[in-house]
Design a protein around this motif. Structure first.
Motif, PDB file in Angstrom:
ATOM      1  N   GLU A 228      -8.541   4.738 -20.059  1.00  0.00           N
ATOM      2  CA  GLU A 228      -8.352   3.496 -19.493  1.00  0.00           C
ATOM      3  C   GLU A 228      -9.370   3.054 -18.624  1.00  0.00           C
ATOM      4  OE1 GLU A 228      -4.244   2.790 -17.736  1.00  0.00           O
ATOM      5  OE2 GLU A 228      -3.259   4.231 -19.182  1.00  0.00           O
ATOM      6  N   LYS A 229     -10.266   3.877 -18.243  1.00  0.00           N
ATOM      7  CA  LYS A 229     -11.539   3.570 -17.493  1.00  0.00           C
ATOM      8  C   LYS A 229     -12.265   2.172 -18.184  1.00  0.00           C
ATOM      9  CE  LYS A 229     -12.470   7.823 -14.963  1.00  0.00           C
ATOM     10  NZ  LYS A 229     -13.554   8.906 -14.982  1.00  0.00           N
ATOM     11  N   LYS A 230     -12.148   2.312 -19.408  1.00  0.00           N
ATOM     12  CA  LYS A 230     -13.001   1.196 -20.412  1.00  0.00           C
ATOM     13  C   LYS A 230     -12.090  -0.079 -20.318  1.00  0.00           C
ATOM     14  CE  LYS A 230     -14.223   4.717 -23.829  1.00  0.00           C
ATOM     15  NZ  LYS A 230     -14.312   5.135 -25.209  1.00  0.00           N
ATOM     16  N   CYS A 231     -10.774   0.138 -19.958  1.00  0.00           N
ATOM     17  CA  CYS A 231     -10.130  -1.058 -19.896  1.00  0.00           C
ATOM     18  C   CYS A 231     -10.538  -2.070 -18.807  1.00  0.00           C
ATOM     19  CB  CYS A 231      -8.594  -1.023 -19.574  1.00  0.00           C
ATOM     20  SG  CYS A 231      -7.880   0.012 -21.284  1.00  0.00           S
ATOM     21  N   GLY A 232     -10.889  -1.650 -17.711  1.00  0.00           N
ATOM     22  CA  GLY A 232     -11.451  -2.658 -16.692  1.00  0.00           C
ATOM     23  C   GLY A 232     -12.709  -3.410 -17.100  1.00  0.00           C
ATOM     24  N   PHE A 233     -13.376  -3.004 -18.261  1.00  0.00           N
ATOM     25  CA  PHE A 233     -14.518  -3.821 -18.567  1.00  0.00           C
ATOM     26  C   PHE A 233     -14.254  -4.652 -20.012  1.00  0.00           C
ATOM     27  CE2 PHE A 233     -16.044  -0.009 -16.256  1.00  0.00           C
ATOM     28  CZ  PHE A 233     -16.908  -0.825 -15.294  1.00  0.00           C
ATOM     29  N   CYS A 234     -12.834  -4.625 -20.252  1.00  0.00           N
ATOM     30  CA  CYS A 234     -12.416  -5.242 -21.398  1.00  0.00           C
ATOM     31  C   CYS A 234     -11.771  -6.464 -21.206  1.00  0.00           C
ATOM     32  CB  CYS A 234     -11.507  -4.405 -22.098  1.00  0.00           C
ATOM     33  SG  CYS A 234     -10.918  -5.056 -23.664  1.00  0.00           S
ATOM     34  N   PRO A 235     -12.255  -7.663 -21.888  1.00  0.00           N
ATOM     35  CA  PRO A 235     -11.526  -8.935 -21.555  1.00  0.00           C
ATOM     36  C   PRO A 235      -9.844  -9.035 -22.099  1.00  0.00           C
ATOM     37  CG  PRO A 235     -13.014  -9.118 -23.218  1.00  0.00           C
ATOM     38  CD  PRO A 235     -13.239  -7.819 -22.731  1.00  0.00           C
ATOM     39  N   TYR A 236      -9.516  -8.195 -22.811  1.00  0.00           N
ATOM     40  CA  TYR A 236      -8.316  -8.166 -23.208  1.00  0.00           C
ATOM     41  C   TYR A 236      -7.276  -7.260 -22.476  1.00  0.00           C
ATOM     42  CZ  TYR A 236     -10.753  -9.830 -27.309  1.00  0.00           C
ATOM     43  OH  TYR A 236     -11.638 -10.669 -28.291  1.00  0.00           O
ATOM     44  N   ARG A 237      -7.635  -6.664 -21.282  1.00  0.00           N
ATOM     45  CA  ARG A 237      -6.837  -6.101 -20.705  1.00  0.00           C
ATOM     46  C   ARG A 237      -5.503  -6.445 -20.086  1.00  0.00           C
ATOM     47  NH1 ARG A 237     -11.137  -7.189 -18.073  1.00  0.00           N
ATOM     48  NH2 ARG A 237     -11.075  -8.658 -16.157  1.00  0.00           N
ATOM     49  N   SER A 238      -5.442  -7.670 -19.918  1.00  0.00           N
ATOM     50  CA  SER A 238      -4.189  -8.267 -19.541  1.00  0.00           C
ATOM     51  C   SER A 238      -3.204  -8.395 -20.625  1.00  0.00           C
ATOM     52  CB  SER A 238      -4.343  -9.696 -18.896  1.00  0.00           C
ATOM     53  OG  SER A 238      -4.899 -10.542 -19.638  1.00  0.00           O
ATOM     54  N   LEU A 239      -3.727  -8.645 -21.998  1.00  0.00           N
ATOM     55  CA  LEU A 239      -2.840  -8.418 -23.216  1.00  0.00           C
ATOM     56  C   LEU A 239      -2.120  -7.107 -23.372  1.00  0.00           C
ATOM     57  CD1 LEU A 239      -4.822 -10.886 -25.431  1.00  0.00           C
ATOM     58  CD2 LEU A 239      -3.232 -11.651 -23.834  1.00  0.00           C
ATOM     59  N   CYS A 240      -3.039  -6.170 -22.795  1.00  0.00           N
ATOM     60  CA  CYS A 240      -2.418  -4.770 -23.166  1.00  0.00           C
ATOM     61  C   CYS A 240      -1.707  -4.230 -22.000  1.00  0.00           C
ATOM     62  CB  CYS A 240      -3.710  -4.043 -23.561  1.00  0.00           C
ATOM     63  SG  CYS A 240      -4.336  -4.662 -24.861  1.00  0.00           S
ATOM     64  N   ASN A 241      -1.448  -4.962 -20.910  1.00  0.00           N
ATOM     65  CA  ASN A 241      -0.949  -4.380 -19.634  1.00  0.00           C
ATOM     66  C   ASN A 241      -1.777  -3.378 -19.253  1.00  0.00           C
ATOM     67  OD1 ASN A 241       1.474  -6.169 -19.664  1.00  0.00           O
ATOM     68  ND2 ASN A 241       2.500  -4.871 -21.340  1.00  0.00           N
ATOM     69  N   ARG A 242      -3.035  -3.572 -19.127  1.00  0.00           N
ATOM     70  CA  ARG A 242      -3.970  -2.749 -18.695  1.00  0.00           C
ATOM     71  C   ARG A 242      -4.653  -3.077 -17.491  1.00  0.00           C
ATOM     72  NH1 ARG A 242      -5.485   1.710 -22.050  1.00  0.00           N
ATOM     73  NH2 ARG A 242      -3.791   2.770 -22.938  1.00  0.00           N
ATOM     74  N   GLY A 243      -3.998  -3.993 -16.319  1.00  0.00           N
ATOM     75  CA  GLY A 243      -4.579  -4.669 -15.522  1.00  0.00           C
ATOM     76  C   GLY A 243      -5.084  -6.033 -15.683  1.00  0.00           C
ATOM     77  N   ILE A 244      -5.278  -6.783 -14.417  1.00  0.00           N
ATOM     78  CA  ILE A 244      -5.869  -8.046 -14.418  1.00  0.00           C
ATOM     79  C   ILE A 244      -7.072  -8.253 -14.004  1.00  0.00           C
ATOM     80  CG2 ILE A 244      -5.304 -10.514 -13.655  1.00  0.00           C
ATOM     81  CD1 ILE A 244      -2.333  -9.643 -13.536  1.00  0.00           C
ATOM     82  N   SER A 245      -7.440  -7.769 -12.819  1.00  0.00           N
ATOM     83  CA  SER A 245      -8.742  -7.704 -12.030  1.00  0.00           C
ATOM     84  C   SER A 245      -9.797  -6.888 -12.982  1.00  0.00           C
ATOM     85  CB  SER A 245      -8.649  -7.132 -10.692  1.00  0.00           C
ATOM     86  OG  SER A 245      -7.779  -7.886  -9.964  1.00  0.00           O
ATOM     87  N   ALA A 246     -10.944  -7.471 -12.892  1.00  0.00           N
ATOM     88  CA  ALA A 246     -12.117  -6.819 -13.491  1.00  0.00           C
ATOM     89  C   ALA A 246     -12.720  -5.752 -12.783  1.00  0.00           C
ATOM     90  CB  ALA A 246     -13.152  -7.836 -13.733  1.00  0.00           C
ATOM     91  N   SER A 247     -13.175  -4.676 -13.387  1.00  0.00           N
ATOM     92  CA  SER A 247     -13.711  -3.746 -12.403  1.00  0.00           C
ATOM     93  C   SER A 247     -14.937  -4.037 -11.896  1.00  0.00           C
ATOM     94  CB  SER A 247     -13.837  -2.240 -13.746  1.00  0.00           C
ATOM     95  OG  SER A 247     -12.491  -1.698 -13.827  1.00  0.00           O
TER      96      SER A 247
END
Length: 276
Positions: A228-247
């Motif tokens: 999930e650390k990779k999700c902080g830099f992914c523009p699709y994270r909100s679509l996957c319920n992996r956060g809203i704020s960028a890392s």
């Protein structure tokens, strides 16, 4: 799902699939627009991207024949200036016979197209084909990490497959091919991967298998990364319920400027006019 006549497999696409199947699906199959910024702070990231692209453009112009004097006059940034001077010193050591810059090549595995755009390919005085990829990130991954990157597998593979086509009348065995990553911020680093027949056949098997896996996936079967650390830099994270704020962007082996942000779109950079 795939039209082999229109879809091509690049290092970026395959790496995205390996890093996160869902990101690959959203980006390349569903063509989902990016709902979120990639990372913070935005201005710093934009600055890093701009410097990286300008360096690539400078090198391309130099290799294309624009005089050093003219290119130096266009540089307004000290970091880029230092990078370019490091490159000029490095270039003199290459013993270039024939050279290609920002050079696209396409090969095939079965009916599947493989594509790559090479920062630099050159034939040296020893009749060896050398690939160089410029990396402008501050962080330099270990050689063992770079060896696992799809780029390190795909680029020499494509070159070996079609070298006799773009260098007509010549055949270069895989033992005559190498790939080097070069960092202008650390020019003494010498990260070179020799190639060979055994590596070439192993790469063929890997590429064939991973492409088959990518093609066999159906809707709903593309899984999310467990890291999930990779999700902080992914523009699709909100679509996957992996956060809203960028890392906060911190370069590491999995989050470098080169791998996430850098692209060679020279059409967006200013033309350099010169009078020799």
């Amino acid at each position: 799902m795939f039209d082999s006549n229109r879809f091509s497999f690049s290092a970026k696409k395959i790496q995205d699939f390996i890093d996160c199947e869902r990101r690959y699906e959203l980006r390349y199959i569903l063509n989902q627009s990016w709902p979120a910024i990639t990372s913070e702070p935005i201005l710093e990231i934009e600055s890093n991207i701009k410097r990286g692209n300008e360096f690539h453009y400078l090198v391309h112009q130099f290799v294309s024949g624009v005089p050093e004097r003219i290119l130096r006059e266009t540089v307004r940034n000290d970091i880029i200036s230092n990078w370019f001077e490091s490159f000029l010193s490095f270039y003199k050591t290459l013993k270039v016979k024939t050279i290609f810059s920002e050079f696209p090549l396409t090969a095939q595995i079965g009916k599947n197209k493989l594509t790559a755009v090479y920062d630099l390919i050159y034939l040296n005085e020893n009749e060896e084909l050398c690939i160089i990829d410029w990396k402008t990130s501050k962080y330099i991954p270990g050689k063992n990490i770079l060896a696992l990157k799809v780029q390190s597998i795909l680029y020499p593979f494509i070159l070996n497959e079609i070298s006799d086509e773009f260098l007509q009348g010549s055949h270069y065995p895989p033992e005559k091919i190498s790939m080097r990553y070069w960092y202008p911020s650390s020019p003494a680093e010498n990260i070179i991967f020799p190639y060979g027949q055994e590596a070439h056949e192993a790469n063929r098997v890997f590429l064939k298998n991973i492409i088959s896996e990518m093609q066999e996936k159906k809707d709903g079967e593309f899984i999310l990364t467990k890291d999930e650390k990779k999700c902080g830099f992914c523009p699709y994270r909100s679509l996957c319920n992996r956060g809203i704020s960028a890392s906060k962007f911190i370069e590491s082996e999995s989050t470098s400027i080169d791998e996430i942000y850098l692209f060679s779109d020279f059409a967006q950079l200013p033309e350099i006019y010169f009078d020799i």
